[in-house]
Structures are given as structure tokens and as C-alpha cells.
Scaffold this active site. Structure first.
Site, PDB file in Angstrom:
ATOM      1  N   SER A 237      -7.105  -4.774   0.689  1.00  0.00           N
ATOM      2  CA  SER A 237      -5.731  -4.575   1.144  1.00  0.00           C
ATOM      3  C   SER A 237      -4.644  -4.808   0.106  1.00  0.00           C
ATOM      4  O   SER A 237      -3.468  -4.588   0.391  1.00  0.00           O
ATOM      5  CB  SER A 237      -5.461  -5.463   2.362  1.00  0.00           C
ATOM      6  OG  SER A 237      -6.216  -5.024   3.463  1.00  0.00           O
TER       7      SER A 237
ATOM      8  N   SER B 187      -3.986  -3.096   3.910  1.00  0.00           N
ATOM      9  CA  SER B 187      -3.035  -3.404   4.963  1.00  0.00           C
ATOM     10  C   SER B 187      -1.706  -3.929   4.416  1.00  0.00           C
ATOM     11  O   SER B 187      -0.745  -4.075   5.156  1.00  0.00           O
ATOM     12  CB  SER B 187      -3.644  -4.429   5.921  1.00  0.00           C
ATOM     13  OG  SER B 187      -3.919  -5.656   5.267  1.00  0.00           O
TER      14      SER B 187
ATOM     15  N   LYS C  90       4.184 -10.086   2.618  1.00  0.00           N
ATOM     16  CA  LYS C  90       3.541  -9.443   3.761  1.00  0.00           C
ATOM     17  C   LYS C  90       3.756 -10.281   5.017  1.00  0.00           C
ATOM     18  O   LYS C  90       3.784 -11.517   4.947  1.00  0.00           O
ATOM     19  CB  LYS C  90       2.044  -9.312   3.433  1.00  0.00           C
ATOM     20  CG  LYS C  90       1.168  -8.600   4.449  1.00  0.00           C
ATOM     21  CD  LYS C  90      -0.250  -8.530   3.891  1.00  0.00           C
ATOM     22  CE  LYS C  90      -1.207  -7.779   4.789  1.00  0.00           C
ATOM     23  NZ  LYS C  90      -2.552  -7.647   4.170  1.00  0.00           N
TER      24      LYS C  90
END
Length: 434
Positions: free
Chosen positions: A137, A113, A36
Site C-alpha cells: 500500500s 491503500s 493517511k
């Protein structure tokens, strides 16, 4: 540079980080992974999902220890992935960089996310990926994309070199398509030795949580129950009304219930209160971390995220002390409830992934139900794994198992032990109309 959308739009940029001493003896030898865009990589700007953040920050001086750990274990990093701006959403839509395409349901959100990290695994672009989970997330996108997602116990995996969102909840989590790889990655990040699974002392089904589902609860619960019965025997399965237990065992929640902090009638009141605790403390810590930057730079933020960031900037923190007390009481209560080798079973999310560009009022209902479920591990700091259970009405479904803080290796081994039974029960469920 934004990677080509042919890769399901999962990647921000492609690069290769190789193990310093590759060897077939290393536990992650030959595996590829993505990270990420919240993890520092030496020499690169960590973009945090927003172009204004990338524009106003310098390149990282070092690589995050969690990334280094999996590199040293033999895996190869192939790039970083799209995320929701400032990690402040569970949808997975990014107005600047696009929305990674959900490999299970292209017309649905991938979840955020850690959206790109989940999509990269679900689309078979990498073997595993790293994300972060503050409010959900990792758990949400793993559920939406039909893969395994693991949120470790709070503070057991280093978050150094990861942009903080809210430190009381931030964790480094990971995704994989099967529990064997999930466990291998866990052994590395948790620095735990290989251990055989321990039989669970009890597997507790939170019946009230399953009543929040917008799909038949039988389709979710039965697969897990049947698998546990076949593997461990039906005597370990118990049922509970979790909301009542939390209400009776966490006295500091009373002030949130009495002040009317529960925002809606479509949730379990005590779990909605936990969600309020998580949200208030998250706002306060986000403001301390990034409020000055937001106020100074005035970044261009997408819908939903902009409003949440502004709410965070208005947070005074007057309830922070009692929020921390709730965290302490909940951890103690759930530890006593589960014991050393007990498992709590809940839905990961309250239903199917929402359609792309769903209106905000509909999303808010889904978010409220979701955070009631997600706050259980978030506030207690317990570890949680989201397990894919195949498809229902051509959309992915999942279930989650939670274990007490520090029981991460036990939980990962348990999921691996259940794998064959789960596959068979999923096959039966997909052929049967409940």
C-alpha cells in the site's frame, strides 16, 4: 469533513499540527506532510477509510509516535488523506469519499491503500507523506503516481497508534518526490544517524520477475542497470532466476505448490505461493483484528473490498503456523543470498496503472501478478524502495530495490547516491524507443 476535491481529492480533512519547538536546526524544518487516515491524531476520530468505522469509534486519546517523530523533527502536518477502506485494496478507489486523482495519469487509478498520501506528494501539495504498507500500500501508489515510496523492514518503525490491518506485514512507510527528502524522513523514523552510502557488493537483477511486465522490460531494467554501471561499475551486476532460488530454498512452500494453491498460469509459481502465504495470513489476522466489528456493524463496503473482507471472515487460520514458517525460511534464504550489502532488483508492479473502473476480472490478473512481486518483501520482512523511472507511453514506470532486514539506512543512502545517474538515464530512455 471531506476536503475540497480541488486538491486532487487527496485529503479527507485539513488541519495543522506544528512542531512543538520549531528550529532551522531540525532535520525536517520547513517541510510539510500529510498522513493517511489510519494514523491516530489526538482528539480526532481515525476513520480507516469508511464512514461506518468513523461513526462507531471515538476520538483518539493520543497521536501515533511516527507522526510525533516527524513533528518533533520540524515538519508541519497539514491534514489526513483518503485511503482505501480498511486498507484492503491496492487500487485507490473509495466509493464513499471518491478516488484521489492520479497526478501522472488522471484516467488511471492512483493505487492504494495509501492513495491520498501518494497523490498529495505527486501533486506537490506536501513535501512528503506517511502511509502504511501491508501488502503493497505504499509501493503500489508510489509507482502509479511517479514518486518515491519506501517500505521499511518489518517492525523497525513503530506501528503504535496505527489501526492494524495484519500485524505480520504492517509497516509505516513514506513518500517523497526525491531521495534526499525520502532519506531525511527515514533518518527520523528509523532513528538512524546520518551515514554515507556503502557501495553495494552486488546488484542482482531478478530476470524472471521482469518477464512479468506488460511493458518492455528493457525500458525498466536498462535505466537501473546503466545507472549502477556508471556509479559502481558493471562488475557488481548479476542476474538470477529468483523463482527457482525461492523454490529451492524455502522448503515449506512445497505444501502450497502441491496443494494447487497457485491460482493462475501467468505468474512465477514460487512467488505466487508466497502471495498465497501472505494472503492467507493477512486474512486470518484481519479477522482477529476486525471480524467482530464487521459482523456486528455490517458496514457498507465498496466492491472488491466487501468480497475480500468476507473471505477474511471465513478464514480458519489452519495454515497460519506453516505460513509463519515460510516467512522465517524466506528471510533466512534471501539474507544468505544478498549478504550484508547486496541489492535485489525487481519491478515494483507488473505494468501501467489500470484505468479507473476497470472490470474486476482484468484487475484480478493484474493483482495476481502484482502480489507475486509485492510478497517478496512482504513475506521476508525486507526493506524495499520504489524508484520512479519517468514515463513510458505517457504513463509512469518504476523499479524496486530490496535489501536485507535492518538495512534501511543503507538502502536509502544508495538510492540518493544513484539519483543523478538515474535522472540522466531516464532522460535518455524517454528519448529512445526500445
Amino acid at each position: 469533513m471531506r476536503a475540497m476535491a480541488s486538491d486532487h481529492g487527496a485529503f479527507m480533512s485539513k488541519f495543522r499540527l506544528q512542531p512543538s519547538k520549531p528550529s532551522p536546526a531540525l532535520p525536517l524544518d520547513g517541510l510539510t506532510f500529510a498522513i493517511k487516515e489510519i494514523f491516530n491524531v489526538e482528539g480526532q476520530v481515525t476513520g480507516f477509510g469508511n464512514p461506518d468505522w468513523a461513526r462507531t469509534h471515538s476520538a483518539a486519546c493520543s497521536t501515533a509516535p511516527s507522526v510525533l517523530a516527524v513533528l518533533e523533527a520540524g515538519a508541519t502536518c497539514v491534514g489526513n488523506t483518503v485511503m482505501d477502506e480498511m486498507a484492503y485494496s491496492i487500487n485507490g478507489e473509495n466509493k464513499h469519499y471518491g478516488t484521489p486523482r492520479n497526478p501522472c495519469a488522471p484516467d488511471r487509478v492512483p493505487g492504494g491503500s495509501s492513495s491520498g498520501s501518494a497523490v498529495a506528494v505527486g501533486a506537490m501539495l506536501v513535501d512528503f507523506s506517511l502511509g502504511t504498507d501491508t501488502g503493497g500500500s505504499v509501493r503500489v501508489p508510489s509507482s502509479f503516481c511517479g514518486i518515491y515510496g519506501f517500505r521499511p523492514s518489518h517492525d523497525v518503525v513503530s506501528t503504535s497508534g496505527v489501526i492494524p490491518m495484519a500485524q505480520s506485514f504492517d509497516t509505516v512507510g513514506w513518500f517523497a518526490r526525491d531521495p534526499k527528502v525520502l532519506k531525511k524522513v527515514g533518518n527520523v523514523l528509523l532513528r538512524s544517524p546520518q551515514v554515507d552510502y556503502v557501495r553495494p557488493s552486488q546488484v542482482i537483477i531478478a530476470e524472471d520477475c521482469f518477464q512479468l511486465l506488460s511493458i518492455p522490460s528493457e525500458r525498466v531494467a536498462r535505466v537501473l542497470v546503466k545507472s549502477v554501471e556508471r556509479k559502481f561499475g558493471g562488475h557488481v551486476i548479476k542476474n538470477t532466476t529468483l523463482g527457482d532460488y525461492v523454490k529451492d530454498s524455502v522448503p515449506s512452500l512445497d505444501c502450497f505448490l502441491s496443494k494447487g494453491c497457485v491460482e493462475n498460469s501467468y505468474n512465477i509459481p514460487s512467488l505466487a505461493s508466497l502471495s498465497t502465504v501472505m494472503r492467507l495470513l493477512q486474512r486470518y489476522e484481519f479477522k482477529n483484528n476486525h471480524g467482530e466489528w464487521v459482523s456486528t456493524v455490517k458496514p457498507n463496503l465498496g466492491p472488491g473490498i466487501s468480497e475480500r473482507v468476507q473471505e477474511a471472515l471465513r478464514e480458519t487460520g489452519e495454515m497460519a503456523e506453516v505460513c509463519h514458517l515460510v516467512k522465517k525460511e524466506l528471510r533466512a534464504a534471501l539474507t544468505a543470498f544478498l549478504g550484508d550489502h547486496g541489492i535485489l532488483v525487481i519491478p515494483t508492479v507488473p505494468g501501467h496503472p489500470p484505468k479507473l473502473q476497470t472490470d474486476s476480472s482484468t484487475l484480478e490478473v493484474f493483482r495476481a501478478r502484482a502480489f507475486g512481486l509485492l510478497s517478496i518483501a512482504g513475506v521476508s520482512g525486507f526493506c524495499q524502495v520504489s524508484i520512479p523511472l519517468g514515463m513510458y507511453e505517457n504513463l509512469p514506470v518504476s523499479v524496486s530495490l530490496l535489501a536485507k532486514h535492518g538495512s534501511d539506512a543503507f538502502l536509502l543512502s544508495l538510492v540518493e547516491a544513484l539519483y543523478d545517474c538515474l535522472r540522466e538515464e531516464i532522460f535518455i530512455a524517454e528519448k529512445t524507443s526500445y
